[in-house]
Scaffold this motif. Structure first.
Motif: not given
Length: 208
Positions: A68-69, A100, A104, A160, A163
């Motif tokens: 996750a960003y 994920s 976010v 995300t 990834s």
């Protein structure tokens, strides 16, 4: 003169001591490996890249794992920080990416990171098709913020869902409408390519 012989039970004790010491060293080595692995899995991944718009994109070094960003302030710029997402080993790739992205869309996990994705944004669908990853978000995703905020939130979603495969193509949609040159994102009219890729996004919006 005769050398004194050790008691009959002394040698077995020496052998047992050696075996015990060897086992203890092995357990310490395995424990150290497990601790280091756990530390690496939980630590944020940070790789700085220069940017034009105050946003620094960070390419994960743990490629092939769902992440996750989040955004993190660093001076006058924002860094995109990757955080490993624990998922079931039996989960499909689509399920891993869904989990994920759901991370976010929730509140940031700690005060050290932030997000520009508007509250209330929901993931309506995420599917993996032959032409790429299709992500459909609710209308809240397009609300509020200027062009910088829009770029940041797109970066969070794009990085995300790619990834696991950084070269994957992404079709980003809001309420079923794919965002492209005919359908820009938000009131500022951020024009996106369809499909989106990390390489294209970096070239067009963020990096020198």
């Amino acid at each position: 003169m005769r050398l004194q012989q050790p008691p009959p039970n002394q040698k077995p004790f020496l052998v047992r001591d050696a075996l015990f010491n060897s086992a203890l060293l092995l357990l310490l080595a395995l424990g150290g490996t497990w601790w280091l692995g756990t530390l690496l899995m939980s630590a944020p991944v940070r790789e700085l890249v220069p940017s034009q718009q105050g946003l620094t994109l960070l390419s994960p070094t743990l490629l092939g794992s769902p992440q996750a960003y989040w955004l993190q302030g660093q001076g006058d710029r924002l860094e995109l920080v990757a955080q490993r997402v624990p998922v079931s080993a039996q989960a499909s790739i689509a399920q891993q990416l869904t989990e994920s992205l759901q991370h976010v869309l929730r509140s940031p996990p700690n005060p050290g990171v932030s997000t520009t994705i508007p509250p209330g944004t929901r993931l309506l669908a995420l599917t993996i098709e032959p032409d790429g990853i299709h992500v459909n978000l609710s209308r809240e995703f397009a609300q509020g913020g200027g062009s910088s905020s829009l770029i940041h939130r797109v970066a969070q979603v794009l990085y995300t869902v790619t990834s696991i495969d950084p070269k994957a193509k992404v079709y980003l949609a809001v309420e079923g409408q794919v965002l492209d040159q005919s359908h820009p994102l938000g009131g500022e009219g951020l024009v996106l390519e369809a499909p989106l890729t990390r390489q294209q996004f970096v070239h067009e919006f963020s990096l020198q």
